[in-house]
Design a protein around this motif. Structure first.
Motif, short mmCIF file in Angstrom:
data_model
loop_
_atom_site.label_atom_id
_atom_site.label_comp_id
_atom_site.label_asym_id
_atom_site.label_seq_id
_atom_site.Cartn_x
_atom_site.Cartn_y
_atom_site.Cartn_z
N ALA C 164 77.72 54.65 -2.35
CA ALA C 164 77.48 53.21 -2.46
C ALA C 164 77.25 52.58 -1.07
O ALA C 164 76.37 51.74 -0.90
CB ALA C 164 78.66 52.55 -3.16
N GLN C 165 78.04 52.98 -0.14
CA GLN C 165 77.93 52.40 1.21
C GLN C 165 76.51 52.58 1.77
O GLN C 165 75.88 51.62 2.21
CB GLN C 165 78.93 53.10 2.14
CG GLN C 165 78.90 52.55 3.55
CD GLN C 165 80.11 53.03 4.35
OE1 GLN C 165 80.75 54.01 3.99
NE2 GLN C 165 80.42 52.31 5.41
N GLU C 166 76.04 53.79 1.66
CA GLU C 166 74.70 54.07 2.18
C GLU C 166 73.64 53.29 1.39
O GLU C 166 72.70 52.74 1.96
CB GLU C 166 74.45 55.58 2.09
CG GLU C 166 73.17 56.04 2.77
CD GLU C 166 73.13 55.80 4.27
OE1 GLU C 166 74.18 55.41 4.86
OE2 GLU C 166 72.06 55.96 4.87
N MET C 167 73.83 53.22 0.08
CA MET C 167 72.86 52.49 -0.72
C MET C 167 72.80 51.02 -0.30
O MET C 167 71.71 50.45 -0.13
CB MET C 167 73.20 52.58 -2.22
CG MET C 167 72.20 51.82 -3.09
SD MET C 167 72.45 52.05 -4.86
CE MET C 167 73.85 50.99 -5.15
N LEU C 168 73.96 50.44 -0.10
CA LEU C 168 73.97 49.03 0.30
C LEU C 168 73.29 48.86 1.67
O LEU C 168 72.57 47.89 1.90
CB LEU C 168 75.41 48.50 0.33
CG LEU C 168 76.10 48.44 -1.04
CD1 LEU C 168 77.43 47.68 -0.93
CD2 LEU C 168 75.21 47.78 -2.09
N ARG C 169 73.51 49.82 2.56
CA ARG C 169 72.86 49.73 3.87
C ARG C 169 71.34 49.75 3.73
O ARG C 169 70.63 48.92 4.32
CB ARG C 169 73.32 50.90 4.75
CG ARG C 169 73.48 50.50 6.23
CD ARG C 169 73.83 51.70 7.10
NE ARG C 169 72.95 52.84 6.88
CZ ARG C 169 71.69 52.92 7.29
NH1 ARG C 169 71.14 51.93 7.96
NH2 ARG C 169 70.99 54.00 7.03
N VAL C 170 70.87 50.66 2.93
CA VAL C 170 69.41 50.74 2.71
C VAL C 170 68.89 49.42 2.13
O VAL C 170 67.84 48.91 2.54
CB VAL C 170 69.06 51.92 1.78
CG1 VAL C 170 67.59 51.86 1.37
CG2 VAL C 170 69.38 53.24 2.45
#
Lengths: 182, 182, 182, 182
Positions: C164-170
């Motif tokens: 989730a963290q990476e998705m939100l960053r993208v």
DNA sequence: CATGAATGAGATTTCATTCAT
DNA sequence: TATGAATGAAATCTCATTCAT
């Protein structure tokens, strides 16, 4: 219990039980997990006093025949043709589908009864009251007519009433030898 | 019938019966009015050959004890511990709720059996083989251990196997007097 | 609340709630009118601190992206994959049958959240951090992946874990433009 | 299915289902083992045509944005605000208590949808239509607003109607860059 | 305030019986 | 004569709610 005795396990309705017990249907489930447990627990509850009775036998005075006769006459009064007799029939009927009930009944009543009878028979043999020595190997023979009387009462009494008392007397004559009536 | 024997009347499903019979459930109703009639008719059907057997007894040769022993050994082989034995238990179980079944069983099997036994006993008494004259009044005593054996097999065999053959022999010894083994 | 979250409204038993709360079932009715009110009040009680959190936002220092990122990372830690995340799912699940709950949630959380996000977006547009001017009309777009992450965790995490963290960053990169990593 | 969608699994009564289906309650059990199986099978049955639809996509002509837009407009017409949209909400609601349903939905719809979107995104990147290369790692971002729209319609439409079509357009602008309107 | 036994309406499920084919 | 899908009454069991203590 009366309902189970009258109708058997499967045909007994919780509705009826609740009504007879004067409670609502839901109340039953506060005391028992389900119908099966209720049946099993009820049978146990009813059997226990019978066991206590048997184990608190009167002190062994008099002849063995006297003892057995006392026992038989108690059985006549308190089992044959009574609700307790029907309990025996219920266990015969439901035993195969309720192994735990059959187990319990065997452990608490049958095995003890057989053991008690065997002790009596051995005493009778020792005292010379009973001639047939092999009887001690099969105490069931001593009890058989009493059991038959129980079953007869609930199935065939209407067609052919059975004088259970007299039958048991004859049976005892067979085992102990004819009694000399004064 | 196997289904009724295994589960009792109420717990038997017509579904199962139909499956075992290899027909559809609806087909049953072409042959029987309803479940109760089916039960009653089935019991009758199964009982009839038993009756025929009993009534076509072997000619009475040899001693009475020989006759009874032959009978007992047939009973051992063909009833105790077999499906036919369970039928007896089924009737004990369902009798009170199916008076017509109990009636039929009494009329066709029990009363005839009792009468036959009585005749044998009387013969035994006349020939001096049996001493206890009152036995003729209660032929049930003669049969009782056999019945007990039937019930024992289906309820307690697991806990305490019963040597039915030996028990019946002892019982006959009791009635006819110890046999002199050559 | 844990019970409601784990099982939903209809499948939750007051028995369980009472047990977990360490009180008797009857006691519940001293505090709540009935099961429905209890559910509604509980949801409110749990939502309130969330609201307080949101409204006491940190003072807006730094870039808008920093603000949003802080917010997202809080959301990650405190909502996604936690009991609070499941609360969101609970409201999605029961909302249609509990309009008052959906109403309350909309009024207290959603509308405020949307308003807050809109303000941030407008600030971002004004400062030139965000190019897509229409985004201010649909702050839902900004939040959507976070909500999806919440739902994904409780439904599909086992099959396909989601970073989730990476998705939100993208997603933020998409909105604010790729960040120059030093 | 309408009943389950309207009330959720636990609150749906077989009575109602039977009535709506125009059959007797017992008939249901000719088709389904129990309520749970019925729910699971119904969900599957309803999902299958959706899957077939998705897999028989129109031939990939035109720009990627056109493709996605076609897809989005289909989704708008056929899912958002319709019974099919509520099915999505139902799965979100009951998923945790019906893992097999969540599993099935993931396998048949979600994973395929994600894969399809990823392919489209990669095509878009290759053709230079999409700049954010990392988007291919999280196709969820592309779909997120559509899912939010589905949920929004069933929960908050009354309070704040959402122009889903416009929102999706803005979202696509964000991903593909603003479209030059002729 | 708190309890928990009791309630009884109502839910799911079963199964003997029917009937159009 | 045979089928088997459909029925619906009835059975077991659950659980939100009440109330005397």
């Amino acid at each position: 219990m009366d309902e189970f005795i009258a109708r058997g396990f499967a045909a007994t309705r919780l509705d009826e039980i609740a009504k007879r017990a004067g409670v609502a249907k839901g109340t039953i489930y506060l005391h028992f997990k389900d119908k099966e447990s209720m049946f099993e627990e009820l049978v146990r509850t009813v059997i226990v006093p019978v066991v206590t009775r048997l184990t608190t036998l009167p002190p062994p005075t008099g002849t063995v025949r006297d003892l057995v006769e006392t026992f038989a006459s108690n059985f006549l009064k308190e089992v044959i043709g009574t609700r307790r007799g029907d309990l025996v029939r219920l266990i015969v009927a439901e035993g195969p589908r309720f192994p735990s009930v059959a187990d319990f009944y065997y452990r608490e009543v049958v095995s003890r009864g057989i053991a008690g009878m065997r002790a009596l028979i051995e005493l009778g043999i020792a005292r010379g009251e009973i001639r047939e020595k092999n009887l001690a190997r099969f105490p069931q023979i001593l009890v058989a007519p009493a059991m038959i009387a129980v079953i007869w009462q609930s199935l065939f009494a209407r067609h052919a009433p059975l004088d259970a008392q007299e039958m048991l007397r004859v049976h005892l004559d067979l085992i102990f030898g004819e009694r000399r009536t004064t």
